[in-house]
Design an enzyme around this catalytic site. Structure first.
Site, PDB file in Angstrom:
ATOM      1  N   HIS A  77       0.830  -1.209   0.000  1.00 32.56           N
ATOM      2  CA  HIS A  77       0.000   0.000   0.000  1.00 32.56           C
ATOM      3  C   HIS A  77       0.867   1.262   0.000  1.00 32.56           C
ATOM      4  O   HIS A  77       0.522   2.270   0.614  1.00 32.56           O
ATOM      5  CB  HIS A  77      -0.941   0.046   1.214  1.00 32.56           C
ATOM      6  CG  HIS A  77      -1.966  -1.038   1.232  1.00 32.56           C
ATOM      7  ND1 HIS A  77      -3.240  -0.881   0.745  1.00 32.56           N
ATOM      8  CD2 HIS A  77      -1.910  -2.316   1.671  1.00 32.56           C
ATOM      9  CE1 HIS A  77      -3.919  -2.003   0.896  1.00 32.56           C
ATOM     10  NE2 HIS A  77      -3.140  -2.906   1.443  1.00 32.56           N
ATOM     11  N   ASN A 150     -10.362  -2.701   2.493  1.00 34.31           N
ATOM     12  CA  ASN A 150     -10.010  -2.798   1.072  1.00 34.31           C
ATOM     13  C   ASN A 150     -11.267  -2.626   0.232  1.00 34.31           C
ATOM     14  O   ASN A 150     -12.377  -2.673   0.758  1.00 34.31           O
ATOM     15  CB  ASN A 150      -9.409  -4.178   0.760  1.00 34.31           C
ATOM     16  CG  ASN A 150      -7.915  -4.253   1.074  1.00 34.31           C
ATOM     17  OD1 ASN A 150      -7.263  -3.238   1.315  1.00 34.31           O
ATOM     18  ND2 ASN A 150      -7.382  -5.454   1.070  1.00 34.31           N
TER      19      ASN A 150
HETATM   20 FE1  HDE Z   1      -2.744  -4.779   5.392  1.00 29.26          FE
HETATM   21  N1  HDE Z   1      -0.903  -4.043   5.861  1.00 29.26           N
HETATM   22  N2  HDE Z   1      -2.135  -6.618   5.961  1.00 29.26           N
HETATM   23  N3  HDE Z   1      -4.511  -5.595   4.798  1.00 29.26           N
HETATM   24  N4  HDE Z   1      -3.344  -2.996   4.820  1.00 29.26           N
HETATM   25  C1  HDE Z   1      -0.496  -2.772   5.700  1.00 29.26           C
HETATM   26  O1  HDE Z   1       0.702  -1.545   7.328  1.00 29.26           O
HETATM   27  C2  HDE Z   1      -1.057  -6.885   6.689  1.00 29.26           C
HETATM   28  C3  HDE Z   1      -4.876  -6.902   4.873  1.00 29.26           C
HETATM   29  C4  HDE Z   1      -4.594  -2.645   4.414  1.00 29.26           C
HETATM   30  O2  HDE Z   1      -3.236   3.551   3.956  1.00 29.26           O
HETATM   31  C5  HDE Z   1       0.849  -2.510   6.310  1.00 29.26           C
HETATM   32  O3  HDE Z   1       1.212   0.626   7.760  1.00 29.26           O
HETATM   33  C6  HDE Z   1      -1.010  -8.275   7.031  1.00 29.26           C
HETATM   34  C7  HDE Z   1      -6.291  -7.041   4.665  1.00 29.26           C
HETATM   35  C8  HDE Z   1      -4.622  -1.258   4.041  1.00 29.26           C
HETATM   36  O4  HDE Z   1      -1.602   3.338   5.406  1.00 29.26           O
HETATM   37  C9  HDE Z   1       1.221  -3.868   6.912  1.00 29.26           C
HETATM   38  C10 HDE Z   1      -2.111  -8.841   6.459  1.00 29.26           C
HETATM   39  C11 HDE Z   1      -6.751  -5.769   4.451  1.00 29.26           C
HETATM   40  C12 HDE Z   1      -3.328  -0.793   4.253  1.00 29.26           C
HETATM   41  C13 HDE Z   1       0.017  -4.708   6.587  1.00 29.26           C
HETATM   42  C14 HDE Z   1      -2.824  -7.795   5.793  1.00 29.26           C
HETATM   43  C15 HDE Z   1      -5.629  -4.884   4.531  1.00 29.26           C
HETATM   44  C16 HDE Z   1      -2.558  -1.897   4.745  1.00 29.26           C
HETATM   45  C17 HDE Z   1       1.847  -1.875   5.370  1.00 29.26           C
HETATM   46  C18 HDE Z   1      -2.540 -10.285   6.464  1.00 29.26           C
HETATM   47  C19 HDE Z   1      -8.190  -5.328   4.138  1.00 29.26           C
HETATM   48  C20 HDE Z   1      -2.814   0.613   3.972  1.00 29.26           C
HETATM   49  C21 HDE Z   1       2.007  -0.439   5.818  1.00 29.26           C
HETATM   50  C22 HDE Z   1      -2.592 -10.849   7.721  1.00 29.26           C
HETATM   51  C23 HDE Z   1      -9.116  -5.555   5.199  1.00 29.26           C
HETATM   52  C24 HDE Z   1      -3.052   1.520   5.135  1.00 29.26           C
HETATM   53  C25 HDE Z   1       1.278  -0.354   7.043  1.00 29.26           C
HETATM   54  C26 HDE Z   1      -2.594   2.906   4.807  1.00 29.26           C
HETATM   55  C27 HDE Z   1      -1.218  -1.802   5.110  1.00 29.26           C
HETATM   56  C28 HDE Z   1      -0.083  -5.968   7.017  1.00 29.26           C
HETATM   57  C29 HDE Z   1      -3.999  -8.027   5.052  1.00 29.26           C
HETATM   58  C30 HDE Z   1      -5.771  -3.469   4.335  1.00 29.26           C
HETATM   59  C31 HDE Z   1       2.520  -4.488   6.442  1.00 29.26           C
HETATM   60  C32 HDE Z   1       0.075  -8.947   7.859  1.00 29.26           C
HETATM   61  C33 HDE Z   1      -7.109  -8.352   4.712  1.00 29.26           C
HETATM   62  C34 HDE Z   1      -5.820  -0.479   3.515  1.00 29.26           C
HETATM   63  O5  HDE Z   1       1.386  -3.789   8.287  1.00 29.26           O
END
Ligand code: HDE
Length: 696
Positions: A77, A150
């Site tokens: 992201h 999302n």
């Molecule tokens: Fe994320 N995700 N994600 N994700 N995610 C990040 O956090 C993660 C997942 C989502 O505008 C990271 O600060 C794991 C689902 C958004 O700053 C990180 C897993 C959904 C954003 C991270 C998921 C999301 C992130 C990277 C699986 C929808 C952007 C930078 C277990 C419900 C937020 C940060 C923004 C960002 C981890 C799966 C949505 C790496 C480990 C499912 C919208 O921490």
């Protein structure tokens, strides 16, 4: 602390103890130390042509700071765009949650929302085929609640343990560092075809959901089941939805490829422009609320993030609206430094045991520590709660809000009552769900159906959308070098829908149909179609907020221009003028019509519909121009509505379209027909044309 100066709009500027009145100066350039700068052009040298001196504190400070301007981009992201706004309640939700923000109808809570793509780097293009992030921070009176959502309601994997593998596979390949911002490569398809749990998500990302027309026209989903808990301690599960009031809309793939060249910032620009011009986008917050009894009897495990609950089964209750109405003052300070985290919740909302959510609760804070450089990023204004805070956490890099006084521990007996103290009534209480079991690394049997909802999604699409899905699979897999990976995907598709598998196999030119993939559970054929999953069945029936590109030449009919302008404005849409030179044109009555875009900078892919109004004098030139031919050809092949005056026929002929014009191509020679044209545009695209322009 007094500020040294304030901006015209009243914001505080940089500075310390002195008011500008005291220094009498807000224009002189200074160093970070406040030392006035005499010369910002030349470094300090020994002699006019001699070496620069180490003594030059002004230059050293300037370059030192510049050298450290960048912070690590988000590991996923990375490319995002944010805006401020508010959330307003429609009703009191005390029956299901004690969350303070949901108690009073009409009350507004300030929010910050950041949209993003997932795979691409910070500088990548907006119209990648990708999931979009839709993260919202609610600054409530009881702390920040982050709904990190999302635009797709399911995810690729069921356990956070696989997240690093998924992301590695999706991003550019490690040896060659390409392709950028796309899943159309071997590693992604290798991984996902080895992970049958990703099948449902693959259907979504191959659908038009992954190429939204803009952030304004897409839904948002919290994905996981969360919990709502009321003041009596009663718990219900909930899935969160954002429904765009603007309606759903996507672009077509060939258009997306071209938009990325014409305007890589297409989505950013759209949001910026809409908000700056006062057309504030709105989404309604929808709740799918269900209890343990429903969870027990539902066909799938509500803790499995690769599954949805169809809206037809648990209706979405709309409880309030999100309005985005203010762009950031500074992109870095706000959009880049904002830190969303699933663990930021408030009393009345709680997590479920979804293993993906549990992993997320660790990951966000962890990655932000690195990205923002220390544990005090909660003190950055965009991340700081707007409610009072009282805690004894202290020190660390860049600590800005430092406690005053002697006590930094709890309990203590200093001051008035020795506070702050914990508060069992008001404080966050974890819902006491009952859990027991052996410690083990296992996947629940209830997570093992990988194909049934993938099939349900496909079956719920219109024929046009089904064809887009097949085309997307063919496009992506055609970029895979390994034949066995292409075949493996088709073997999975055989478990989803035979027609789809056949279409894709044909599109890939496979010599033989592979065997169906081995499935942990047979695909259910009995799941009802869910029309809510289709974009086209849930269109807005309005052209509001959309853009019409008017291609004009000198001498263009003034009546038609005026009629069109009026009809577009009456619909709440926007007219953009495209002309052969950026100086604009003189219309049939000699009036100067300024241009928004020069023709080669304003291709038709940037508009939702186009109108072509050349004059007798200039049509021959226009008909010979390759960019003008592309303009109409692309509009036609992307199934856009095309308004035109009779002079344009020459252009259609030179573009090879004259024999193909259909009901989506509407003559507008009569100024009164502008209204009819715009009414037709409410369907957004003339999809009936698509079979004629999509032969392979
Ligand atoms: Fe994320 N995700 N994600 N994700 N995610 C990040 O956090 C993660 C997942 C989502 O505008 C990271 O600060 C794991 C689902 C958004 O700053 C990180 C897993 C959904 C954003 C991270 C998921 C999301 C992130 C990277 C699986 C929808 C952007 C930078 C277990 C419900 C937020 C940060 C923004 C960002 C981890 C799966 C949505 C790496 C480990 C499912 C919208 O921490």
């Amino acid at each position: 602390m007094a500020e040294r100066f304030t901006y015209k709009d009243g914001r505080a500027g940089k500075g310390g103890e002195y008011h500008q009145e005291e220094t009498g100066d807000q224009h002189t350039l200074t160093t970070q130390q406040g030392c006035p700068v005499a010369d910002d052009q030349n470094s300090l040298r020994a002699g006019a042509r001699g070496p620069t001196l180490m003594e030059d504190h002004v230059m050293r400070e300037k370059i030192f700071h510049f050298d450290h301007e960048r912070i690590p981009e988000r590991v996923v992201h990375a490319r995002g765009y944010g805006a401020h706004g508010y959330f307003e309640n429609y009703e009191c939700l005390s029956d299901i949650t004690s969350a303070d923000l949901f108690q009073r109808p009409g009350e507004q809570t300030p929010v910050f929302t950041r949209f993003s793509t997932v795979a691409g780097n910070k500088g990548s293009f907006d119209l990648a085929r990708d999931v979009r992030g839709f993260a919202t921070k609610f600054y409530t009176k009881e702390g920040n609640w982050d709904l990190v959502a999302n635009n797709i309601p399911v995810f690729f994997i069921q356990d956070a343990m696989k997240f690093p593998d998924l992301v590695h596979a999706a991003k550019q390949e490690p040896d060659r560092a390409f392709p950028q911002a796309q899943t159309a490569h071997d590693n992604f398809w290798d991984f996902s075809t080895l992970m049958p749990e990703s099948m449902h998500m693959l259907m979504w990302i191959m659908s038009d959901r992954a190429i939204p027309r803009s952030f304004r026209f897409m839904e948002g989903f919290g994905v996981h089941s969360f919990r709502l808990v009321n003041a009596q301690g009663e718990m219900k599960f909930v899935k969160f939805h954002w429904k765009p009031k603007q309606g759903l809309q996507s672009v077509v793939w060939n258009e997306a490829l071209k938009i990325n060249g014409a305007d890589p910032d297409y989505h950013r620009r759209d949001l910026w422009h809409a908000i700056q011009s006062g057309d504030y986008p709105e989404w309604e917050l929808g709740l799918q609320v269900f209890d343990e009894e429903f969870a027990e009897k539902f066909d799938f495990d509500v803790l499995d993030a690769t599954k949805i609950i169809p809206e037809e089964e648990v209706p979405v209750r709309k409880v309030g609206k999100l309005v985005l109405n203010r762009m950031v003052d500074n992109f870095f300070a706000e959009t880049e430094q904002v830190a969303f985290c699933t663990q930021n919740i408030v009393p009345g909302i709680d997590h479920s045991d979804d293993p993906l959510l549990q992993g997320r609760n660790f990951s966000y804070l962890d990655t932000q520590l690195k990205r923002l450089g220390g544990p005090n990023f909660t003190q950055i204004p965009i991340n700081a709660p707007k409610c009072p805070m009282h805690h004894f956490q202290q020190d660390g890099h860049m600590a800005m809000q430092n406690p005053i006084g002697r006590s930094n521990y709890e309990p203590n007996s200093w001051g008035d009552g020795g506070g702050p103290r914990e508060n069992p009534e008001k404080g966050f209480n974890t819902y006491p769900s009952h859990v027991e079991g052996d410690k083990q690394r296992v996947r629940s049997e209830t997570f093992s159906d990988h194909y049934s909802q993938a099939r349900q999604f496909y079956k719920s699409q219109t024929q046009i959308e089904q064809r887009h899905i097949a085309n997307a699979f063919v496009f992506e897999l055609s970029k895979c070098e390994r034949l066995d990976i292409r075949e493996r995907m088709v073997s999975h598709l055989l478990n989803i829908d035979d027609d789809l598998a056949n279409e894709v196999a044909k599109g890939l030119g496979l010599a033989e149909m592979p065997e169906a993939a081995e499935a942990a559970m047979p695909t259910r054929q009995d799941l009802k179609e869910s029309p809510k999953l289709s974009i086209l069945l849930n269109g807005p029936d309005s052209f509001k907020g959309r853009k019409v590109g008017l291609l004009l030449t000198n001498g263009a009919d003034s009546g038609i221009i005026d009629g069109m302008k009026q009809a577009i404005e009456d619909e709440g849409a926007e007219m953009k003028v495209v002309t052969p030179t950026i100086g604009g044109i003189k219309d049939s009555v000699g009036r100067h019509i300024p241009a928004d875009e020069k023709l080669d900078g304003g291709p038709s892919v940037l508009f939702d519909a186009v109108v072509v109004v050349p004059s007798d004098d200039e049509i021959d030139m226009l008909a010979k121009d390759a960019t003008a031919r592309d303009f109409v050809n692309d509009a036609f092949s992307h199934c856009k509505f095309i308004g035109y005056v009779s002079q344009a026929n020459k252009l259609f002929a030179s573009a090879g379209l004259d024999q193909m014009l259909d009901k989506g191509c509407i003559p507008v020679d009569d100024p009164a027909s502008a209204k009819t044209f715009i009414e037709a545009c409410r369907k957004l695209r003339y999809w009936e044309r698509e079979p004629a322009v999509d032969q392979f």
